[in-house]
Design a protein around this motif. Structure first.
Motif, PDB file in Angstrom:
ATOM      1  N   GLY A 150      -3.253  31.570  37.940  1.00 53.34           N
ATOM      2  CA  GLY A 150      -3.157  32.909  37.278  1.00 53.34           C
ATOM      3  C   GLY A 150      -2.807  34.415  38.056  1.00 53.34           C
ATOM      4  N   ALA A 151      -2.983  34.397  39.161  1.00 57.25           N
ATOM      5  CA  ALA A 151      -2.784  35.429  39.835  1.00 57.25           C
ATOM      6  C   ALA A 151      -1.226  35.310  40.748  1.00 57.25           C
ATOM      7  N   GLY A 152      -0.926  34.122  40.549  1.00 61.02           N
ATOM      8  CA  GLY A 152       0.393  34.051  41.522  1.00 61.02           C
ATOM      9  C   GLY A 152      -0.184  33.902  42.950  1.00 61.02           C
ATOM     10  N   ALA A 153      -1.416  33.519  43.336  1.00 59.50           N
ATOM     11  CA  ALA A 153      -1.940  33.199  44.445  1.00 59.50           C
ATOM     12  C   ALA A 153      -1.656  31.790  44.909  1.00 59.50           C
ATOM     13  N   SER A 154      -2.520  31.249  45.784  1.00 59.87           N
ATOM     14  CA  SER A 154      -2.341  29.898  46.376  1.00 59.87           C
ATOM     15  C   SER A 154      -3.545  29.176  46.460  1.00 59.87           C
ATOM     16  N   THR A 155      -3.571  27.738  46.350  1.00 57.35           N
ATOM     17  CA  THR A 155      -4.987  26.966  46.284  1.00 57.35           C
ATOM     18  C   THR A 155      -4.671  26.101  47.106  1.00 57.35           C
ATOM     19  N   VAL A 156      -5.948  25.669  48.056  1.00 54.71           N
ATOM     20  CA  VAL A 156      -5.999  24.565  48.849  1.00 54.71           C
ATOM     21  C   VAL A 156      -6.713  23.566  48.374  1.00 54.71           C
ATOM     22  N   LEU A 157      -5.977  22.447  48.345  1.00 57.20           N
ATOM     23  CA  LEU A 157      -6.891  21.179  47.757  1.00 57.20           C
ATOM     24  C   LEU A 157      -7.354  20.328  48.810  1.00 57.20           C
ATOM     25  N   VAL A 158      -8.606  19.844  48.907  1.00 55.51           N
ATOM     26  CA  VAL A 158      -9.124  18.956  49.740  1.00 55.51           C
ATOM     27  C   VAL A 158      -9.671  17.698  48.919  1.00 55.51           C
ATOM     28  N   LYS A 159      -9.068  16.560  49.223  1.00 58.14           N
ATOM     29  CA  LYS A 159      -9.347  15.461  48.348  1.00 58.14           C
ATOM     30  C   LYS A 159     -10.796  14.811  48.897  1.00 58.14           C
ATOM     31  N   GLU A 160     -10.906  14.739  50.203  1.00 58.40           N
ATOM     32  CA  GLU A 160     -12.055  14.268  50.568  1.00 58.40           C
ATOM     33  C   GLU A 160     -13.390  15.124  50.243  1.00 58.40           C
ATOM     34  N   ARG A 161     -14.634  14.533  50.362  1.00 52.38           N
ATOM     35  CA  ARG A 161     -15.834  15.006  50.261  1.00 52.38           C
ATOM     36  C   ARG A 161     -16.000  16.387  50.859  1.00 52.38           C
ATOM     37  N   ALA A 162     -16.704  17.219  50.286  1.00 50.43           N
ATOM     38  CA  ALA A 162     -16.782  18.624  51.067  1.00 50.43           C
ATOM     39  C   ALA A 162     -18.044  18.732  52.008  1.00 50.43           C
ATOM     40  N   THR A 163     -17.663  18.044  53.084  1.00 52.89           N
ATOM     41  CA  THR A 163     -18.782  18.304  54.182  1.00 52.89           C
ATOM     42  C   THR A 163     -18.720  19.489  54.812  1.00 52.89           C
ATOM     43  N   PRO A 164     -19.709  19.806  55.594  1.00 54.46           N
ATOM     44  CA  PRO A 164     -19.664  21.021  56.400  1.00 54.46           C
ATOM     45  C   PRO A 164     -18.323  20.907  57.436  1.00 54.46           C
ATOM     46  N   GLU A 165     -18.011  19.706  58.119  1.00 55.64           N
ATOM     47  CA  GLU A 165     -16.806  19.744  59.159  1.00 55.64           C
ATOM     48  C   GLU A 165     -15.741  19.883  58.075  1.00 55.64           C
ATOM     49  N   ALA A 166     -15.742  19.102  56.907  1.00 60.69           N
ATOM     50  CA  ALA A 166     -14.311  19.507  56.186  1.00 60.69           C
ATOM     51  C   ALA A 166     -14.216  20.621  55.663  1.00 60.69           C
TER      52      ALA A 166
ATOM     53  N   PRO B   5     -25.014  26.337  47.088  1.00 64.16           N
ATOM     54  CA  PRO B   5     -25.918  26.633  48.101  1.00 64.16           C
ATOM     55  C   PRO B   5     -26.203  25.647  48.843  1.00 64.16           C
ATOM     56  N   THR B   6     -26.436  24.357  48.390  1.00 66.87           N
ATOM     57  CA  THR B   6     -26.544  23.285  49.515  1.00 66.87           C
ATOM     58  C   THR B   6     -25.639  23.099  50.553  1.00 66.87           C
ATOM     59  N   LEU B   7     -24.251  23.531  50.138  1.00 68.60           N
ATOM     60  CA  LEU B   7     -23.113  23.574  51.163  1.00 68.60           C
ATOM     61  C   LEU B   7     -23.477  24.678  52.202  1.00 68.60           C
ATOM     62  N   TYR B   8     -23.744  25.827  51.742  1.00 65.17           N
ATOM     63  CA  TYR B   8     -23.759  26.803  52.702  1.00 65.17           C
ATOM     64  C   TYR B   8     -24.796  26.470  53.620  1.00 65.17           C
ATOM     65  N   GLY B   9     -26.132  25.871  52.881  1.00 65.33           N
ATOM     66  CA  GLY B   9     -27.217  25.503  53.938  1.00 65.33           C
ATOM     67  C   GLY B   9     -26.845  24.665  55.189  1.00 65.33           C
ATOM     68  N   ALA B  10     -26.036  23.720  54.632  1.00 65.63           N
ATOM     69  CA  ALA B  10     -25.589  22.592  55.309  1.00 65.63           C
ATOM     70  C   ALA B  10     -24.593  23.121  56.590  1.00 65.63           C
ATOM     71  N   MET B  11     -23.598  24.027  56.118  1.00 57.64           N
ATOM     72  CA  MET B  11     -22.868  24.708  57.233  1.00 57.64           C
ATOM     73  C   MET B  11     -23.363  25.487  58.192  1.00 57.64           C
ATOM     74  N   ILE B  12     -24.456  26.356  57.777  1.00 55.65           N
ATOM     75  CA  ILE B  12     -25.299  26.919  58.580  1.00 55.65           C
ATOM     76  C   ILE B  12     -26.015  26.071  59.661  1.00 55.65           C
ATOM     77  N   ASP B  13     -26.400  25.150  59.082  1.00 60.31           N
ATOM     78  CA  ASP B  13     -27.216  24.065  59.738  1.00 60.31           C
ATOM     79  C   ASP B  13     -26.392  23.259  60.781  1.00 60.31           C
TER      80      ASP B  13
END
Length: 527
Positions: free
Chosen positions: A238-254, A271-279
Motif C-alpha cells: 500500500g505504501a509502495g514499499a518492499s516486503t521480505v518473504l520467508v517460507k521457513e519457520r520463523a526461528t531466531p536463526e532464520a 513476544p515469544t519470538l523476541y524472547g527466543a531471539m534474546i535468549d
C-alpha cells in the motif's frame, strides 16, 4: 477515514497493486524472496495472470478459493489475483492436521484449493471427503515439476494473459475470509470486505508506523494470520514499499539471518519470538547487525516488560506492543514511536474508538477492569453461518473483543486476560476444548482439562490437568501424553505442563470448572 470518495467501484487489488504501478513504482522492488527480487511491474503481471487463470477455470464473483500457501510470492499472486476477479480467497494456517483442512473446505464450501505441493501430499488421502471442491491447484516446488492429475499453478499462470480488467466490485463487497478459532474449538470464517485493508493501512500503518515507500518490511508472523497479512503484504504494498518473504519457520536463526541479509526497516514479531531471539544471543554469544531497523512491532499477546527493555538495550530500537484481532483485521491499540509504556498495549490507534464496559454494557472509569469493545471500519462484516455468535460479537458498530482490560488515567490500555477460556500461545489462538478432546483419545486418559499458565517471562503456555485410568502418574506418562498431542494436533497446541490429578472440579451437571483450576494455580503460586 471517509471512504465514500472512492466512488461506486472499488477493488482492493487495484488499490494495492495497480495503483502502485500507476504512481511510478513499477521498477521498484515489491517482494524479496530468497534470491528473487520481484518488481511492482512483474507483481502486477503475475497477479493479472493468476486472475486470468482463475477466470479461465470458471471462477466468478463471490466464488470462494481456499489457500493453503507458504509465505512465497504465489501467496500474493493468488490472494490479489482472486480479489481482482471478484472471487474470495481464504488463506488458512499451513501448520494444521489433514482433518482441519477438511473442515475449512467443507465449512467454506470453497470450489477451489490453491495449495503448496508438500502440504497437499499430507492431506491428499482426505480428498474424497471434500464435498464442494472442484479444482485442486498445486503450487509445485519448481516450474518443471508436474502436478500429477491436478492443475499446475505455475504452468497455468504462465500461460495466461498479463492484462486483466478488475471485476465490478464496490467497497462493501466481500474481498477475503480469514479463519479465527473460537471457544467451541471450531474455527470461524471471518468475512472481510474490499475496503477493510485500506482502512487498516490508512490508520495503523500510516499513523502509527509512518510507513513510506522507503521502508522494507519483514513479518515473522505468517501471511495467513491477520497480523502477518498486514505486516508482510498489504502494508508495504500500500505504501509502495518492499516486503521480505520467508517460507521457513520463523526461528531466531532464520529471522536474524533475514534481517542481516535483506536489511528491513520494520520488523513484525511476537513476544515469544523476541524472547527466543534474546535468549539465542545470550546462549550463543553471537552478534547480529540490526541497524537497518527503525521500528519493531509486537502483537498476539502482551509483551513482557523485560523483553522490551532487553531488546531496546541490545539494539536501541523500540518494540511497539499492541493488540489487534482477526475480526478487526489488524492492530487497534498500540504504543507509539517515542511513546512506549512498557507492559501496556498503548493507546487507541487514530481511526478507532475503544471503551471498557461492565457486564451491563456501562462504560467504566479509569483503572476499573471490564470488557474491551472497539469500533472502526476495518471490523469484519461478520462470521460465516454463525447467527448466534454474530449477535454476541458484533453489536451495532462495536466489536466485543473477548479481552479483559483497564485503561489508566493517561489513556494507556492494560491487558488483564480473556473473557472466555481461549488461550493465546505464541500469538496463536488455542482452544482448550480441542486439546482436551485430543487427550481423551489416549487409552490411559479418563478426564482432562486445559488452562493457561504463565511461564517465567509471563507468557501464556497450556497446562493440562489429567485424570488417568488405573495408571500410576509418572514422568514417562507425561512425556507420552505430550507426544500424543503433538502427533494429533498442530505442534504449538500441545500442553507444556501436565499435572496428574485424582478428580477434576465439575458443576452439578458434570461440566468441568476450569475457573477452579485457575484459582488453584493462583493459590499454589501465592504459597
Amino acid at each position: 477515514m471517509d471512504l465514500r470518495g472512492l466512488g461506486l467501484l472499488y477493488n482492493a487489488a487495484v488499490r494495492f497493486i495497480d495503483e502502485s504501478v500507476e504512481k511510478g513504482f513499477g521498477d521498484k522492488i515489491a517482494i524479496c524472496y530468497r534470491d528473487e527480487l520481484i518488481h511492482y511491474n512483474e507483481l502486477q503481471e503475475k497477479v493479472n495472470q493468476t486472475g486470468n487463470m482463475l477466470r479461465e477455470l470458471g471462477y466468478k464473483l463471490e466464488d470462494r478459493l481456499l489457500m493453503v500457501c507458504h509465505d512465497t510470492p504465489e501467496f500474493i499472486y493468488s490472494f490479489f489475483g482472486a480479489i481482482k476477479i471478484g472471487a474470495v480467497p481464504i488463506p488458512v494456517n499451513t501448520m494444521m492436521k489433514p482433518s482441519d483442512y477438511e473442515y475449512f473446505l467443507n465449512n467454506s464450501r470453497a470450489k477451489g484449493l490453491i495449495i503448496h505441493e508438500d502440504i497437499w501430499e499430507k492431506i491428499e488421502v482426505y480428498k474424497e471427503r471434500f464435498c464442494f471442491l472442484k479444482d485442486i491447484i498445486i503450487i509445485p516446488d519448481s516450474e518443471s515439476e508436474q502436478s500429477g492429475t491436478h492443475l499446475n499453478f505455475l504452468q497455468l499462470m504462465n500461460r495466461a494473459s498479463k492484462k486483466l480488467d478488475a471485476a465490478m466490485t464496490n467497497k462493501d463487497d466481500q474481498a477475503f475470509w480469514l479463519f479465527s478459532s473460537g471457544s467451541t474449538g471450531n474455527p470461524k470464517g471471518v468475512i472481510h470486505l474490499q475496503h477493510d485493508m485500506e482502512y487498516a493501512f490508512s490508520t495503523y500503518a500510516k499513523k502509527i508506523l509512518h510507513i513510506s515507500e522507503e521502508d522494507r518490511c519483514l513479518s515473522a508472523s505468517k501471511l495467513f494470520f491477520a497480523y502477518g497479512l498486514g505486516g508482510g503484504m498489504y502494508f508495504p504494498l500500500g505504501a509502495g514499499a518492499s516486503t521480505v518473504l520467508v517460507k521457513e519457520r520463523a526461528t531466531p536463526e532464520a529471522m536474524f539471518q533475514a534481517i542481516e541479509t535483506y536489511k528491513p526497516t520494520i520488523f513484525f514479531g511476537v513476544p515469544t519470538l523476541y524472547g527466543a531471539m534474546i535468549d539465542y544471543v545470550s546462549r550463543t554469544g553471537k552478534q547480529f547487525d540490526l541497524s537497518s531497523l527503525r521500528v519493531c512491532v509486537s502483537a498476539g499477546e502482551a509483551l513482557p516488560k523485560a523483553f522490551y527493555r532487553k531488546w531496546k538495550e541490545m539494539y536501541n530500537v523500540d518494540i511497539l506492543d499492541g493488540i489487534g484481532s482477526t475480526e478487526a483485521l489488524h492492530i487497534f491499540l498500540s504504543n507509539r514511536i517515542g511513546d512506549v509504556k512498557a507492559g501496556s498495549s498503548g493507546k487507541v490507534v487514530p481511526g478507532y474508538e475503544a471503551k471498557i464496559v461492565d457486564e451491563m454494557g456501562r462504560e467504566l472509569p479509569p483503572n476499573e477492569m471490564g470488557d474491551l469493545l472497539i469500533r472502526g471500519d476495518s471490523i469484519a462484516h461478520g462470521y460465516w453461518n454463525l447467527h448466534e455468535q454474530n449477535k454476541k460479537k458484533f453489536v451495532g458498530e462495536w466489536l466485543h473483543t473477548g479481552d479483559k482490560y483497564y485503561k489508566d488515567e493517561e489513556g494507556y490500555f492494560w491487558y488483564c486476560g480473556r473473557s472466555d477460556d481461549m488461550l493465546k500461545v505464541g500469538g496463536i489462538w488455542v482452544s482448550p476444548v480441542e486439546v482436551e478432546n485430543c487427550l481423551l483419545q489416549h487409552e490411559n486418559v479418563l478426564e482432562a482439562a486445559v488452562v493457561s499458565v504463565q511461564n517465567e517471562n509471563n507468557l501464556v503456555i497450556p497446562k493440562a490437568y489429567v485424570v488417568l485410568k488405573d495408571r500410576t502418574p509418572s514422568k514417562e506418562m507425561e512425556d507420552e501424553l505430550k507426544n500424543f498431542v503433538k502427533q494429533q494436533l498442530a505442534h504449538y497446541k500441545y500442553p507444556r505442563i501436565i499435572e496428574f490429578i485424582d478428580e477434576l472440579p465439575k458443576t452439578a451437571t458434570g461440566k468441568i470448572q476450569r475457573f477452579k483450576l485457575r484459582e488453584l494455580l493462583k493459590s499454589n503460586s501465592a504459597q
